[in-house]
Scaffold this active site. Structure first.
Site, short mmCIF file in Angstrom:
data_model
loop_
_atom_site.label_atom_id
_atom_site.label_comp_id
_atom_site.label_asym_id
_atom_site.label_seq_id
_atom_site.Cartn_x
_atom_site.Cartn_y
_atom_site.Cartn_z
N ASP A 146 -5.82 -6.69 5.31
CA ASP A 146 -6.98 -6.19 4.56
C ASP A 146 -7.84 -7.38 4.14
OD1 ASP A 146 -8.68 -4.63 3.11
OD2 ASP A 146 -7.23 -3.99 1.61
N ASP A 197 -11.79 -9.04 5.98
CA ASP A 197 -13.07 -9.30 5.30
C ASP A 197 -13.44 -10.78 5.45
OD1 ASP A 197 -12.87 -6.62 4.35
OD2 ASP A 197 -14.04 -7.15 2.58
N TYR A 255 0.82 -1.22 0.00
CA TYR A 255 0.00 0.00 0.00
C TYR A 255 0.85 1.26 0.00
CZ TYR A 255 -3.88 -3.11 0.94
OH TYR A 255 -4.81 -4.11 0.85
N LYS A 261 4.24 -14.51 4.92
CA LYS A 261 4.58 -15.35 3.76
C LYS A 261 6.11 -15.34 3.63
CE LYS A 261 3.22 -17.79 0.20
NZ LYS A 261 2.41 -19.00 0.26
N ASP A 304 -1.50 -18.42 3.62
CA ASP A 304 -2.44 -19.34 2.93
C ASP A 304 -3.02 -20.35 3.91
OD1 ASP A 304 0.25 -20.01 2.94
OD2 ASP A 304 0.28 -20.91 0.96
#
Ligand code: NAI
Length: 337
Positions: free
Chosen positions: A230, A234, A126, A173, A206
């Site tokens: 982010d 959700d 971002y 990750k 993951d």
């Protein structure tokens, strides 16, 4: 005591959920003086200014904001004003509690979910550093720093310790992005060493996604870089009834902006259908920040009572009430208490 707070209704469903929240807050009896400013995609398009001076000046003055969503064009147009605001005011911790609500039926009715996501809020992909190297070849730079990683880790562990939580999970990750996510993890491990009473573990993003949908009850506090935060916010919202019910806070050392996880929901905007719970719960977090603990507790209890009663819920959680009917039900519960 009067609290001066910047109100940014935003656009899309923002003005509707902000009006409902304003009404509910008035019923708590807390003395809030609103400094209302406009921040919307229309205004940004018209003026070309993504962070209007009056919005920044208001937040500089009040230090505290309650904010509805602002639309960001996809794949073109101006940069996200939400990201710009977070970076400009150095609101480095995006705190998103994800908690089961009574009366909302989900796949996880038999477990009580109660996790808090700490999303780093100022860097990662971002950072907005995108570049077309040659035609059809783009680089988008992921920035991870020790400063930002250590302070989001500290925010997560400090919260865990203060709220008598048990576990902090770092999501990463680092098997692929060995340097960037490797640094993020090192910072989490260093901070974890200062909090031996909190269990610390790590999950690759993951696997974390899979575990969140298969065994979400194992999670307590999660800390992660911006992009994973982010996406997983959700996802986690989906576990407890959707985006209509998950609040958030953007916290820095000098400023705080409280806003829902959800966006401007153009598909339902202007119809009185939006669920204001997420912004009202964000305002509960704001009341706590303002040290109005009694009112925060009363408002939180009134929201949960409204869900338990179940006859004034909005369409996203299988009810038929409008945005304002839900707010009125919450107000009835505040008054009853
Ligand atoms: P969204 O969160 O606006 O909507 C996703 C889905 O959830 C839609 O079906 C919507 O109707 C539903 N939904 C969201 N909030 C709801 C609520 N309170 N009550 C009932 N249903 C609700 O995500 P989307 O469509 O991807 O983004 C729309 C715009 O919002 C984009 O321009 C995006 O950039 C912006 N956005 C702004 C944010 C902010 O201002 N902090 C955060 C996220 C997105």
């Amino acid at each position: 005591m009067t609290h001066l707070v910047t109100l940014i209704p935003g656009d899309g469903i923002g003005p509707e959920v902000a009006a409902a929240t304003e009404r509910v807050l008035a019923a708590t009896g807390v003395d809030i003086q609103w400094d209302r400013v406009e921040l919307s995609a229309d205004r940004i398009r018209a003026t070309g200014e993504s962070l209007p001076a009056d919005v920044l000046a208001s937040l500089e003055k009040t230090k505290v904001g309650l904010k509805g969503p602002v639309t960001t064009p996809v794949g073109e147009g101006f940069q996200s004003v939400n990201v710009a605001l977070r970076k400009r005011l150095d609101l480095y911790a995006n705190v998103r509690p994800v908690k089961s609500m009574p009366g909302i039926h989900t796949r996880f009715d038999d477990v009580d979910l109660d996790m808090v996501i700490f999303r780093e809020n100022t860097e990662d992909l971002y950072a907005g550093m995108e570049h077309e190297v040659v035609t059809d070849v783009i680089t988008s730079i992921k920035v991870i720093t020790r400063t930002a990683s250590a302070r989001i880790a500290r925010a997560a562990f400090r919260f865990g310790s203060r709220h008598l939580r048990k576990k902090v999970t770092a999501v990463h990750k680092a098997n692929i992005m060995k340097l960037a996510d490797g640094l993020f993890l090192r910072c989490c491990r260093e901070v974890a060493a200062d909090y031996p009473h909190l269990v610390y573990n790590e999950l690759i993003v993951d696997n974390a996604s899979m575990q969140l949908v298969s065994r979400p009850e194992q999670f307590d506090i999660l800390v992660m870089p911006n992009l994973y935060g982010d996406i997983l916010s959700d996802l986690a919202a989906g576990l407890v009834g959707g985006l209509g019910v998950v609040p958030g806070a953007n916290l820095g050392d000098n400023h705080a902006i409280f806003e829902s996880v959800h966006g401007s929901a153009p598909d339902i905007a202007g119809k009185g259908l939006a669920n204001p719970t997420a912004l009202i719960l964000s305002s509960v977090m704001m009341l706590e920040y303002l040290k109005e603990f009694e009112a925060a507790k009363a408002l939180h209890a009134a929201i949960r009572e409204t869900y338990k009663e179940g006859d004034s819920l909005t369409g996203d959680v299988k009810g038929t009430a409008s945005t304002m009917q839900f707010a009125d039900a919450v107000i009835r519960h505040i008054k009853r208490a």
